[in-house]
Scaffold this active site. Structure first.
Site, PDB file in Angstrom:
ATOM      1  N   GLY A 151       0.804  -1.216   0.000  1.00 25.65           N
ATOM      2  CA  GLY A 151       0.000   0.000   0.000  1.00 25.65           C
ATOM      3  C   GLY A 151       0.839   1.268   0.000  1.00 25.65           C
ATOM      4  CD  GLU A 161      13.755  -2.099  -5.446  1.00 28.73           C
ATOM      5  OE1 GLU A 161      13.279  -3.222  -5.336  1.00 28.73           O
ATOM      6  OE2 GLU A 161      13.084  -1.110  -5.795  1.00 28.73           O
ATOM      7  CE  LYS A 162      20.749   4.915  -9.422  1.00 30.15           C
ATOM      8  NZ  LYS A 162      21.926   5.633  -8.911  1.00 30.15           N
ATOM      9  CE  LYS A 202      -0.412  -0.341  -8.199  1.00 31.06           C
ATOM     10  NZ  LYS A 202      -0.640  -1.788  -8.012  1.00 31.06           N
ATOM     11  CD  GLU A 260       2.613  -3.890  -7.965  1.00 34.15           C
ATOM     12  OE1 GLU A 260       1.441  -3.487  -7.844  1.00 34.15           O
ATOM     13  OE2 GLU A 260       3.516  -3.608  -7.148  1.00 34.15           O
ATOM     14  CD  GLU A 295       4.570  -5.340  -4.366  1.00 38.43           C
ATOM     15  OE1 GLU A 295       4.622  -6.088  -3.378  1.00 38.43           O
ATOM     16  OE2 GLU A 295       3.820  -4.357  -4.413  1.00 38.43           O
ATOM     17  CG  ASN A 303       0.622  -6.670  -5.761  1.00 39.15           C
ATOM     18  OD1 ASN A 303       0.204  -5.640  -6.249  1.00 39.15           O
ATOM     19  ND2 ASN A 303       1.610  -6.651  -4.882  1.00 39.15           N
ATOM     20  NE  ARG A 319      -2.634  -7.608  -2.785  1.00 38.91           N
ATOM     21  CZ  ARG A 319      -2.643  -6.474  -3.476  1.00 38.91           C
ATOM     22  NH1 ARG A 319      -3.662  -6.225  -4.294  1.00 38.91           N
ATOM     23  NH2 ARG A 319      -1.666  -5.607  -3.399  1.00 38.91           N
ATOM     24  CB  VAL A 357      -7.436  -2.034  -6.142  1.00 33.94           C
ATOM     25  CG1 VAL A 357      -8.383  -0.865  -6.352  1.00 33.94           C
ATOM     26  CG2 VAL A 357      -7.203  -2.287  -4.661  1.00 33.94           C
TER      27      VAL A 357
END
Ligand code: ADP
Ligand code: ADP
Ligand code: MG
Length: 460
Positions: A164, A200-201, A237, A278, A291, A293, A295, A298
């Site tokens: 989130g 991370e960069k 988002k 993603e 990453e 997700n 599931r 949205v």
């Protein structure tokens, strides 16, 4: 066929799942907290069980109570929705051991992707690029400084358990890195009960482009194209669309390469059911895994609109052991879809949540307009959960038509009693750069600081 399914969630996604079940002739059981007695999902389900007090950690996050409800109601399956326990490998495992089908990936696959630093390692193994960064968790300041020295500033400190958009910090030098390292850890401990962070960069002005995956229990994996989710506020988002304007114009070869990369990640994790991989894409067309997700997301409706595939129905079919009915070449993309997240927040007061009673409620409709919501006139939005009250989705034969329908639909949407982000969404839709399809994840920051803030001051 499942006869009865428990929905372990609330709000619009609980309504969405109940709708899919009704169409499949599956009976539904809602669970709810004391704050949600009058919630739409409770009214629409065949049965409803109160599982505790308003705070999520006394209700929607209580595995023991949810399993008791499932056993009392004697359900075959549990759909976790998104948020709450949806990506909790332990919950998936408890369901499995109680002989209740968990609608999502196996506990094992979930475990392999649960920690974001571990997911990065998995992507590397699958030969999918990740932003330069640390090998796993960074345990101390010295470690953080050494990684930053190696990859160069700016860098991002991110919680391994994050979600989130929370638990991340950008650092441009050693001083802000040390400070950000400690604040990110504290924030992550508070929000996720896990203080682990990795580095991370920081990719400047990137595009967020993600791929929808479907995988059955027989090893077939397909993707359903991409969604562009670069319109974000504080890494959350706000507007999503499919197809991605960036992949339609500037980087036309990326769709196939990124789609293949997404499937490789799912393969490497032995992933099943619906999921999303993603990525961020930089201005040269390099893409990096962020990453997975694990599931339903949205923003899944925009993919449903352009592919004609019902993703929640598919999730249930896969969980019942059905093989995929589509091969990759069956997936055809038609037209364009856009989703605006409507939140009960005040855009004129730094997006402060605005819970309370909805007085008047009129929702848009007409051709090409879809509204996924649990809101209605007289409904009181509780203050305990997130502030999204609905998702407005429009579909058109091309991007222009989808945008025109969105502006029209936003202008029809009338809610009084609480503040909403409808006017803010309208400002985004009117922005010339948005209309041209030229935007990165810095779009909203620019909109709020630039000349176009007159939209929000009410002077336009
Ligand atoms: P999506 O990619 O589907 O938009 P988000 O990251 O916006 O996913 O999260 C979806 C929902 O789940 C949001 O309501 C968000 O607040 C919630 N959420 C996501 N991750 C977590 C988490 N780790 N803990 C609690 N809630 C979360
Ligand atoms: P979450 O679990 O909160 O969804 P993500 O890793 O998916 O976290 O990142 C959320 C958003 O944060 C991305 O869509 C992007 O806008 C921004 N972000 C994350 N990592 C980077 C990065 N390395 N460089 C630039 N932006 C990033
Ligand atoms: Mg993410």
């Amino acid at each position: 066929m499942f006869e009865k399914l428990l929905v372990a969630n609330r709000g619009e996604i609980a309504v969405r799942i109940i709708r899919a079940c009704k169409e499949l002739n599956i009976r539904t059981v809602a669970i709810y907290s004391e704050a949600d007695v009058n919630s739409m999902h409770v009214q629409l389900a065949d049965e409803a069980i109160c599982i505790g007090k308003a705070p999520a950690n006394e209700s929607y996050l209580r595995i023991d109570r949810i399993i008791s409800a499932a056993e009392i109601a004697d359900v075959d399956a549990i759909h976790p929705g998104y948020g709450f326990l949806a990506e909790n490998a332990h919950f998936a495992e408890v369901c499995e051991s109680c002989n209740i089908r968990f609608i999502g990936p196996s506990a094992r696959a979930m475990g392999a992707l649960e920690d974001k630093a571990v997911s990065r390692a998995l992507a590397k193994k699958a030969n999918v690029p990740t932003p330069p960064g640390s090998e796993g968790v960074v345990d101390n300041e010295q470690g953080a400084l050494a990684v930053a020295k190696r990859i160069g500033y700016p860098v991002m400190i991110k919680a391994v358990a994050g979600g989130g958009g929370r638990g991340m910090r950008v650092a441009h030098n050693d001083i802000s890195l040390v400070k950000g390292y400690h604040t990110a850890r504290t924030e992550a401990e508070k929000a996720f009960g896990n203080s682990g962070v990795y580095i991370e960069k920081y990719i400047e002005n990137p595009h967020h482009v993600e791929f929808q995956i479907l995988a059955d229990n027989k090893g077939h994996i397909i993707h359903l194209g991409e969604r562009d989710c670069s319109i974000q506020r504080r890494n959350q988002k706000v507007v999503e669309e499919s197809p991605s304007p960036l992949l339609e114009t500037k980087f036309r070869k990326l769709r196939e390469r990124m789609g293949r990369a997404a499937i490789k990640i799912a393969e490497e994790a032995n992933y099943t059911n619906a999921g999303t991989v993603e990525f961020i894409v930089d201005n040269l067309g390099n893409f990096y895994f962020l990453e997975m997700n694990k599931r339903i997301q949205v923003e899944h409706p925009v993919t449903e609109e352009v592919t004609g595939i019902d993703l929640v129905r598919y999730q249930i079919m896969i969980a019942m052991g059905e093989p995929l009915r589509h091969s990759q070449s069956d997936i055809q993309y038609r037209g364009h879809a856009i989703e605006c997240r409507i939140n009960a927040e005040d855009p004129f007061d730094d997006f402060r949540p605005s819970p309370g009673r909805i007085e008047m409620y009129y929702q848009p409709g007409g051709r090409g307009v879809r509204l996924d919501t649990h809101a209605y006139a007289g409904y009181t939005i509780p203050s305990h959960y997130d502030s999204m009250i609905g998702k407005l989705i429009t579909y058109g034969k091309d991007r222009r038509e989808a945008m025109d329908k969105m502006s029209r639909a936003l202008s029809e949407y009338m809610i009084t009693g609480v503040k909403t982000t409808i006017s803010f969404q309208q400002a985004i839709l009117q922005d010339p750069n948005f209309r041209r399809g030229v935007y990165s994840t810095s779009f909203i920051e620019q909109l709020l600081s630039g000349a176009r803030r007159d939209y929000l001051s009410g002077s336009s």
